[in-house]
Design a protein around this motif. Structure first.
Motif, short mmCIF file in Angstrom:
data_model
loop_
_atom_site.label_atom_id
_atom_site.label_comp_id
_atom_site.label_asym_id
_atom_site.label_seq_id
_atom_site.Cartn_x
_atom_site.Cartn_y
_atom_site.Cartn_z
N PRO A 1 -3.75 -2.82 2.42
CA PRO A 1 -5.77 -3.25 3.18
C PRO A 1 -6.21 -4.10 3.20
O PRO A 1 -6.19 -4.59 2.23
CB PRO A 1 -6.38 -1.85 1.37
CG PRO A 1 -5.07 -1.32 1.04
CD PRO A 1 -3.91 -2.39 1.04
N GLY A 2 -6.69 -4.23 3.89
CA GLY A 2 -7.30 -4.92 4.35
C GLY A 2 -6.72 -5.92 5.97
O GLY A 2 -6.95 -7.41 5.88
N LEU B 1 -15.81 -2.85 1.60
CA LEU B 1 -14.26 -3.57 1.99
C LEU B 1 -14.28 -4.05 3.98
O LEU B 1 -13.11 -4.42 3.87
CB LEU B 1 -13.32 -2.39 1.41
CG LEU B 1 -12.90 -1.85 0.39
CD1 LEU B 1 -11.66 -0.69 -0.16
CD2 LEU B 1 -12.65 -2.84 -0.16
N ASP B 2 -14.50 -3.42 4.53
CA ASP B 2 -14.57 -3.27 5.46
C ASP B 2 -15.30 -4.68 5.78
O ASP B 2 -14.25 -6.10 6.47
CB ASP B 2 -15.47 -2.98 6.78
CG ASP B 2 -15.34 -0.67 6.99
OD1 ASP B 2 -13.66 -1.37 6.52
OD2 ASP B 2 -15.08 -0.31 6.57
N ALA C 1 1.16 -0.82 -0.51
CA ALA C 1 -0.02 0.35 0.12
C ALA C 1 0.54 1.06 -0.39
O ALA C 1 1.58 1.18 0.59
CB ALA C 1 -1.36 -0.44 1.42
N ALA C 2 0.61 2.21 -1.15
CA ALA C 2 1.29 2.99 -1.27
C ALA C 2 1.66 4.06 -0.02
O ALA C 2 3.18 5.17 0.02
CB ALA C 2 1.49 3.81 -2.38
N SER C 3 0.77 4.39 -0.03
CA SER C 3 1.27 5.06 1.50
C SER C 3 1.80 4.90 2.61
O SER C 3 2.98 5.70 3.20
CB SER C 3 -1.39 5.79 1.99
OG SER C 3 -1.51 4.85 2.12
N ALA C 4 1.52 3.98 3.12
CA ALA C 4 2.08 3.27 4.10
C ALA C 4 3.60 3.54 4.10
O ALA C 4 4.28 3.29 4.79
CB ALA C 4 1.04 2.19 4.56
N LEU C 5 3.62 2.64 2.21
CA LEU C 5 5.73 2.91 2.22
C LEU C 5 5.29 3.85 2.06
O LEU C 5 7.24 4.31 2.30
CB LEU C 5 5.51 1.79 1.51
CG LEU C 5 6.77 1.68 0.68
CD1 LEU C 5 7.57 1.18 1.92
CD2 LEU C 5 6.97 0.49 -0.28
N ALA C 6 5.05 4.92 1.51
CA ALA C 6 5.85 5.99 1.11
C ALA C 6 6.06 6.76 2.73
O ALA C 6 7.01 7.50 2.91
CB ALA C 6 4.62 7.56 0.68
N VAL D 1 0.99 -13.01 7.59
CA VAL D 1 2.16 -13.21 6.34
C VAL D 1 1.30 -11.94 5.63
O VAL D 1 2.08 -11.93 4.96
CB VAL D 1 1.29 -14.70 5.44
CG1 VAL D 1 0.29 -14.28 4.81
CG2 VAL D 1 2.22 -15.11 4.58
N ILE D 2 0.87 -11.35 5.87
CA ILE D 2 0.01 -10.26 5.35
C ILE D 2 0.99 -8.84 5.74
O ILE D 2 1.16 -8.20 6.89
CB ILE D 2 -1.55 -10.22 5.45
CG1 ILE D 2 -2.19 -11.24 4.90
CG2 ILE D 2 -1.87 -8.67 4.31
CD1 ILE D 2 -3.87 -10.82 5.20
N ASN D 3 1.48 -8.32 4.55
CA ASN D 3 1.82 -7.01 5.46
C ASN D 3 1.00 -6.49 5.86
O ASN D 3 -0.12 -5.83 5.36
CB ASN D 3 3.04 -6.34 4.39
CG ASN D 3 3.89 -5.10 4.63
OD1 ASN D 3 3.70 -4.21 5.06
ND2 ASN D 3 4.98 -5.66 5.14
#
Length: 583
Positions: A382-383, A525-526, A12-17, A376-378
């Motif tokens: 999202p999610g 999505l939730d 997810a780009a925002s978190a990595l940024a 296993v999910i970073n």
């Protein structure tokens, strides 16, 4: 997508940024940040740049077989193009929004994503000057279905979505362009009308363009040059560089300018160096001895190999050439469900309780190198939901609990296990030894089995001889649906010659498969996040995997590299599309 500790994957780009701001540019670590520059922001054309692959060889250059982040990133910036691609931008939104590449636009759908249509540009060519056609894209897609020849790639997405029926064995009834059984069904699912290609899905796929931009499995391919399995290291370029001669596994190769690449058709790749020299075989320590000294050819070098922990004390000396970013990858362990030991759930539970992620992290360099993982999910996908079962096990493990559970294990005592891992460096071997110590204290007797040259092509074999193995994964694009299904959906990891990405040979059966379908189908999505958490809970209950950590990238580049930037909005690796060298 597999990580190279080699195993890309989009985070997810925002978190990595945000992680770049927090980890890469602070005074604490001396990093230049994820978008650091050296000498100039752009640079000029000319010179030779060097990419150090290290000891982890490239396993596939075949676009339909490629699934390792480093190689997906590098090939897509230098010699492979597709319908759409990600721009060279570290803006959180812009960097993860596909732009037109070999297509005239980013795709059209009039039915919410069940049918996708792209028009191939009429002014783009292969390296021999032949035009790139719609039929080349159609043929490239067809190769994914030859599951006995094209092994190792992300074909599972097409098996899941493309409108081709499945047979009794669970595989699509179309078996690729070499056997051509039920070719008519594929010809209905993927059609060409002039330069316009249309993909017909069995269910909506709204993020299909992101799939194309993230991976290479829908790249065009030349039918007249296809040699099947013998094409593994053949590179048929349509990008700014082409292979000069042959690729030699374990040594590398040199890429020179492709005279049939037209810069005016390419909005992404600056193609600044005249040559890119790729080198394989050097140990991480040897690479960093050269980069830290900034000596000789290393002045023109970049790498995806991480700074060895023994060199952390020298970061202040080279802070203008150092970058640290939180990667999109999670390292994890997989009990082999084909192993006589780990067919027994009690044995798997004992292994999970005995695993010391704290020891693994410390042996690998501590908190500069890793953060503990509880799924296993970073966390930036999202999610994401923290898995309570794995969180409940202390980072140091639970030796007493593991011993008690091991007593319930039906395997002969002492319980002997073989741990196969991506080895060949002092750091990886030290980490493996740390796991062995923790497991042996709980009552296991562990044999260490490091693999040095190739890795995934070995553990992807269903009959591979190991009891537990290491892997790394990151979402192919920002969706949990690109993590759990590729790794644990029993319907897409089922060929006789490969377990796909289900390296532990886990088969969750109808319960897990139907839960995956429900999560896919949920539009809210939730609610979808809750559904995916439920699938992950079932996986943890079965001990289908054991999470270790989130990898932190720490890289160094040479002083004569210009415009250095990491693809922080997608994968964290150096962006070869914009890098140059000073003269």
């Amino acid at each position: 997508m597999a990580i190279s500790k080699k195993p890309f994957a989009a985070l997810a780009a925002s978190a990595l940024a945000l992680s770049v701001a927090a980890c890469g540019g602070s005074d604490d670590n001396g990093g230049g940040g994820g978008n650091s520059d050296n000498k100039s922001a752009a640079g000029s054309k000319g010179g030779t740049a060097i990419f150090f692959n290290g000891v982890r060889n490239t396993e596939h250059w075949d676009p339909q077989r490629m699934y390792i982040g480093r190689d997906l990133n590098n090939s897509g910036r230098l010699f492979y193009r597709s319908l759409v691609a990600y721009p060279a931008s570290n803006d959180a939104k812009e960097g993860t929004t596909p732009v037109a590449d070999l297509a005239t636009d980013t795709g059209k759908t009039d039915d919410g994503g069940k049918t996708w249509q792209f028009t191939v540009r009429d002014d783009v060519k292969w390296q021999d000057g032949k035009p790139i056609t719609c039929e080349d894209f159609k043929y490239g897609a067809s190769r994914n279905f030859a599951t006995d020849v094209i092994i190792g790639g992300p074909a599972n997405y097409l098996f899941t979505y493309l409108d081709i029926p499945q047979g009794k064995d669970g595989l699509p009834v179309y078996d690729g362009p070499y056997k051509k059984d039920n070719q008519d069904l594929f010809d209905k699912a993927v059609t060409c009308d002039g330069q316009t290609i249309t993909y017909h899905m069995k269910k909506v796929w709204p993020d299909f363009p992101q799939s194309i931009a993230s991976l290479r499995y829908l790249d065009p391919y030349r039918q007249d040059l296809d040699k099947g399995d013998a094409s593994n290291f053949q590179i048929i370029s349509n990008g700014p560089y082409k292979l000069d001669g042959n690729w030699t596994e374990g040594t590398g190769g040199t890429f020179v300018r492709n005279e049939n690449w037209d810069e005016s058709t390419d909005p992404i790749r600056k193609a600044l160096p005249d040559k890119w020299e790729f080198r394989e075989g050097d140990q991480d320590e040897a690479i960093y001895d050269q980069l830290l000294a900034d000596s000789g050819d290393a002045q023109f070098g970049v790498t995806e190999r991480r700074l060895p922990p023994t060199d952390y004390g020298r970061i202040d000396e080279v802070k203008d050439r150092y970058t640290q970013v939180e990667s999109p990858f999670v390292d994890y362990l997989l009990p082999n469900f084909n192993s006589p030991v780990f067919k027994d759930k009690a044995c798997r539970e004992a292994l999970a309780m005995a695993t010391s992620r704290a020891s693994w992290i410390q042996a690998g360099g501590g908190d500069r190198a890793f953060k503990p993982a509880y799924s296993v999910i970073n966390p930036s996908v999202p999610g994401y939901t923290e898995n309570p079962k794995f969180k409940s096990i202390p980072d140091e493990g639970d030796p007493a609990g593991a011993k008690a559970k091991l007593a319930e294990c039906s395997a002969p005592k002492p319980v002997k296990i073989k741990f196969t891992y991506s080895g060949g460096t002092p750091t990886s071997d030290k980490q493996a030894s740390a796991l062995k110590d923790a497991w042996d204290k709980a009552g296991f007797v562990t044999e260490l089995d490091p693999l040095q040259d190739t890795y995934y092509s070995v553990i992807q074999k269903p009959d591979a001889d190991f009891d537990v193995t290491w892997a790394g994964w990151g979402a192919d694009w920002p969706s949990v649906g690109t993590v759990i299904p590729p790794l644990f959906d029993s319907r897409i990891n089922i060929t006789k010659s490969s377990n796909g990405n289900d390296y532990g040979n886990y088969k969750g059966g109808p319960e897990v498969d139907s839960a995956i379908d429900a999560a896919y189908a949920e539009a809210d999505l939730d609610k979808a996040a809750q559904d995916w958490a439920g699938v992950d809970a079932k996986l943890s209950d079965d001990v289908a995997y054991i999470p270790l950590e989130i990898t932190i990238f720490n890289f160094l580049h040479g002083s004569k590299i210009t415009g250095y930037s990491n693809n922080v909005s997608t994968n964290g690796y150096a962006d070869l599309a914009v890098i140059g060298v000073s003269k």
